[in-house]
Design a protein around this motif. Structure first.
Motif, PDB file in Angstrom:
ATOM      1  N   SER A  14       0.833  -1.190   0.000  1.00  0.00           N
ATOM      2  CA  SER A  14       0.000   0.000   0.000  1.00  0.00           C
ATOM      3  C   SER A  14       0.875   1.251   0.000  1.00  0.00           C
ATOM      4  N   SER A  15       0.474   2.272  -0.721  1.00  0.00           N
ATOM      5  CA  SER A  15       1.183   3.552  -0.845  1.00  0.00           C
ATOM      6  C   SER A  15       2.478   3.445  -1.635  1.00  0.00           C
ATOM      7  N   ASP A  16       2.611   2.416  -2.459  1.00  0.00           N
ATOM      8  CA  ASP A  16       3.807   2.247  -3.292  1.00  0.00           C
ATOM      9  C   ASP A  16       3.366   2.092  -4.748  1.00  0.00           C
ATOM     10  N   ILE A  17       4.336   1.940  -5.617  1.00  0.00           N
ATOM     11  CA  ILE A  17       4.082   1.725  -7.037  1.00  0.00           C
ATOM     12  C   ILE A  17       5.184   0.819  -7.575  1.00  0.00           C
ATOM     13  N   THR A  18       4.830  -0.077  -8.462  1.00  0.00           N
ATOM     14  CA  THR A  18       5.814  -0.916  -9.141  1.00  0.00           C
ATOM     15  C   THR A  18       6.021  -0.330 -10.523  1.00  0.00           C
ATOM     16  N   ILE A  19       7.278  -0.049 -10.849  1.00  0.00           N
ATOM     17  CA  ILE A  19       7.637   0.499 -12.154  1.00  0.00           C
ATOM     18  C   ILE A  19       8.491  -0.528 -12.885  1.00  0.00           C
ATOM     19  N   SER A  36      -6.163   1.642  -9.169  1.00  0.00           N
ATOM     20  CA  SER A  36      -7.565   1.730  -8.754  1.00  0.00           C
ATOM     21  C   SER A  36      -8.027   3.192  -8.718  1.00  0.00           C
ATOM     22  N   ALA A  37      -7.091   4.113  -8.685  1.00  0.00           N
ATOM     23  CA  ALA A  37      -7.413   5.539  -8.648  1.00  0.00           C
ATOM     24  C   ALA A  37      -7.098   6.220  -9.986  1.00  0.00           C
ATOM     25  N   GLU A  38      -7.103   5.444 -11.068  1.00  0.00           N
ATOM     26  CA  GLU A  38      -6.719   5.998 -12.368  1.00  0.00           C
ATOM     27  C   GLU A  38      -7.632   7.136 -12.819  1.00  0.00           C
ATOM     28  N   ASP A  67       0.092   0.946  -9.752  1.00  0.00           N
ATOM     29  CA  ASP A  67       0.004   1.874  -8.621  1.00  0.00           C
ATOM     30  C   ASP A  67      -0.845   1.310  -7.488  1.00  0.00           C
ATOM     31  N   PHE A  68      -0.338   1.517  -6.275  1.00  0.00           N
ATOM     32  CA  PHE A  68      -1.053   1.098  -5.060  1.00  0.00           C
ATOM     33  C   PHE A  68      -1.257   2.289  -4.132  1.00  0.00           C
ATOM     34  N   GLY A  69      -1.433   3.469  -4.732  1.00  0.00           N
ATOM     35  CA  GLY A  69      -1.688   4.671  -3.945  1.00  0.00           C
ATOM     36  C   GLY A  69      -0.454   5.476  -3.613  1.00  0.00           C
TER      37      GLY A  69
END
Length: 94
Positions: A14-19, A36-38, A67-69
């Motif tokens: 949560s609150s991270d992003i995989t690039i 989920s917030a696209e 994205d995870f926020g």
């Protein structure tokens, strides 16, 4: 900076992003975003990714972002990390 190989940065927490950064045959940056917030933040996430790559001198790459926020500062840090890994660079210009 030139993308030479596939590289990954970030987690699925949560609150991270995989690039995931990969070389591209086209002369552009292609961003595939899953979030989920696209609808609310997709444009901003893409902007941060694109601007960060441009700051690093990267003009051609395939980017997969999950994205995870993540906040903008986290997105930028993950993109920078993936870019340096993908370019196989040992010199960091922070």
């Amino acid at each position: 900076m030139e993308i030479k190989t596939r590289a990954v940065a970030g987690t699925s927490e949560s609150s991270d992003i995989t690039i995931i950064l990969e070389p591209s045959d086209s002369n552009e940056i292609n961003i595939n975003l899953t979030s989920s917030a696209e609808k609310q933040f997709g444009r901003q996430i893409r902007k941060v990714i694109n601007n960060t790559l441009m700051e690093l001198g990267i003009t051609r790459a395939n980017v997969t972002a999950i994205d995870f926020g993540a906040l903008d500062c986290v997105i930028k840090a993950r993109v920078q990390t993936a870019a340096y890994r993908a370019a196989e660079s040992k010199e960091y210009k922070w």
